[in-house]
Design a protein around this motif. Structure first.
Motif, PDB file in Angstrom:
ATOM      1  N   MET A 115     -23.977  -5.112-119.420  1.00 54.96           N
ATOM      2  CA  MET A 115     -23.512  -6.443-119.821  1.00 54.96           C
ATOM      3  C   MET A 115     -22.959  -7.234-118.639  1.00 54.96           C
ATOM      4  O   MET A 115     -23.151  -8.445-118.558  1.00 54.96           O
ATOM      5  CB  MET A 115     -22.468  -6.318-120.924  1.00 54.96           C
ATOM      6  N   HIS A 116     -22.252  -6.559-117.744  1.00 54.10           N
ATOM      7  CA  HIS A 116     -21.727  -7.231-116.558  1.00 54.10           C
ATOM      8  C   HIS A 116     -22.659  -7.038-115.364  1.00 54.10           C
ATOM      9  O   HIS A 116     -22.281  -7.325-114.228  1.00 54.10           O
ATOM     10  CB  HIS A 116     -20.313  -6.734-116.233  1.00 54.10           C
ATOM     11  N   TRP A 124     -26.148  -9.752-118.006  1.00 55.86           N
ATOM     12  CA  TRP A 124     -25.164 -10.835-118.012  1.00 55.86           C
ATOM     13  C   TRP A 124     -25.685 -12.086-118.728  1.00 55.86           C
ATOM     14  O   TRP A 124     -24.906 -12.810-119.351  1.00 55.86           O
ATOM     15  CB  TRP A 124     -24.739 -11.160-116.584  1.00 55.86           C
ATOM     16  N   HIS A 150     -24.609 -11.641-122.121  1.00 52.06           N
ATOM     17  CA  HIS A 150     -23.172 -11.407-122.303  1.00 52.06           C
ATOM     18  C   HIS A 150     -22.307 -12.592-121.869  1.00 52.06           C
ATOM     19  O   HIS A 150     -21.177 -12.726-122.344  1.00 52.06           O
ATOM     20  CB  HIS A 150     -22.779 -10.144-121.519  1.00 52.06           C
ATOM     21  N   ARG A 151     -22.831 -13.431-121.005  1.00 56.88           N
ATOM     22  CA  ARG A 151     -22.034 -14.519-120.412  1.00 56.88           C
ATOM     23  C   ARG A 151     -21.316 -15.359-121.461  1.00 56.88           C
ATOM     24  O   ARG A 151     -20.124 -15.653-121.318  1.00 56.88           O
ATOM     25  CB  ARG A 151     -22.923 -15.428-119.568  1.00 56.88           C
ATOM     26  N   HIS A 182     -17.876 -14.577-122.657  1.00 59.24           N
ATOM     27  CA  HIS A 182     -16.750 -14.815-121.753  1.00 59.24           C
ATOM     28  C   HIS A 182     -16.461 -16.297-121.559  1.00 59.24           C
ATOM     29  O   HIS A 182     -15.569 -16.640-120.789  1.00 59.24           O
ATOM     30  CB  HIS A 182     -17.021 -14.148-120.394  1.00 59.24           C
ATOM     31  N   ASN A 195     -24.592 -12.788-126.882  1.00 60.59           N
ATOM     32  CA  ASN A 195     -24.046 -11.448-126.738  1.00 60.59           C
ATOM     33  C   ASN A 195     -24.269 -10.592-127.993  1.00 60.59           C
ATOM     34  O   ASN A 195     -24.374  -9.367-127.916  1.00 60.59           O
ATOM     35  CB  ASN A 195     -22.544 -11.553-126.429  1.00 60.59           C
ATOM     36  N   ARG A 251     -18.668 -12.308-113.857  1.00 57.04           N
ATOM     37  CA  ARG A 251     -18.962 -10.915-114.193  1.00 57.04           C
ATOM     38  C   ARG A 251     -18.429  -9.908-113.182  1.00 57.04           C
ATOM     39  O   ARG A 251     -18.487  -8.709-113.410  1.00 57.04           O
ATOM     40  CB  ARG A 251     -20.456 -10.724-114.375  1.00 57.04           C
ATOM     41  N   GLU A 252     -17.917 -10.354-112.060  1.00 55.29           N
ATOM     42  CA  GLU A 252     -17.443  -9.447-111.012  1.00 55.29           C
ATOM     43  C   GLU A 252     -16.048  -8.924-111.328  1.00 55.29           C
ATOM     44  O   GLU A 252     -15.213  -9.622-111.890  1.00 55.29           O
ATOM     45  CB  GLU A 252     -17.431 -10.163-109.661  1.00 55.29           C
TER      46      GLU A 252
END
Length: 172
Positions: A29-30, A34, A37-38, A41, A51, A134-135
């Motif tokens: 996901m990260h 991503w 998933h983005r 967030h 997601n 994502r970091e």
């Protein structure tokens, strides 16, 4: 297969799925996932998120295990424990939906825990969402939550090392 063995397989699978979920969240996901998933967030008013497609991946895993354990589908080649593994995966999905989507993100009900483990889960996941992008990040699990004070210290160290951009409201 005994009832006890089946129950133990279901419980072991639910516990193991937290590890699968942690690794999937951190590295898929990260990582290369991503794009799906983005939106989880980022603020939005949508009922569904891209997601949520990850739930279909979990459902497919569960269905595949049900199929592998089914004598109606696999005939003589059925592997009975797979049926119980599929049930465990499904059970984890239900727990995930209630805890992560329901309790933490309040998509289905409104309840803010004031103490106990439920509060710890909410705090840990809010700290996960404290990073921008994502970091970096902390608390990639969904049901087992580490001590929020330790997670804050990790976020602070990541920010100081330039690994993660942390929102100011994260309390680090």
């Amino acid at each position: 297969m005994s009832v006890i063995a089946a129950i133990l397989i279901v419980i072991a699978t639910i516990i193991a799925m937290e590890g699968v979920a942690w690794a999937s969240h951190k590295y898929v996901m990260h990582g290369f996932g991503w794009a799906w998933h983005r939106d989880h967030h980022e603020p939005h008013d949508n009922v569904l998120e891209r997601n949520d497609l990850f739930a279909l991946v979990g459902a497919a895993m569960s269905i595949a295990m049900f199929a592998l354990g089914s004598p109606w589908i696999m005939g003589e080649g059925a592997w009975p424990p797979a049926m119980w593994i599929g049930l465990g995966i499904m059970g984890y999905g239900v727990i995930y939906t209630l805890v992560h989507d329901g309790l933490v993100h309040q998509r289905y009900f409104r309840w803010v825990p004031r103490s106990g483990y439920a509060r710890r889960l909410v705090q840990a996941h809010k700290l996960h969402h404290a990073t921008v992008g994502r970091e970096g990040g902390v608390s990639f699990g969904f049901v087992f939550a580490r001590d929020p004070a330790r997670l804050k210290a990790e976020l602070k160290a990541q920010r100081e090392a330039g690994i993660a951009v942390v929102r100011d409201s994260a309390g680090t």
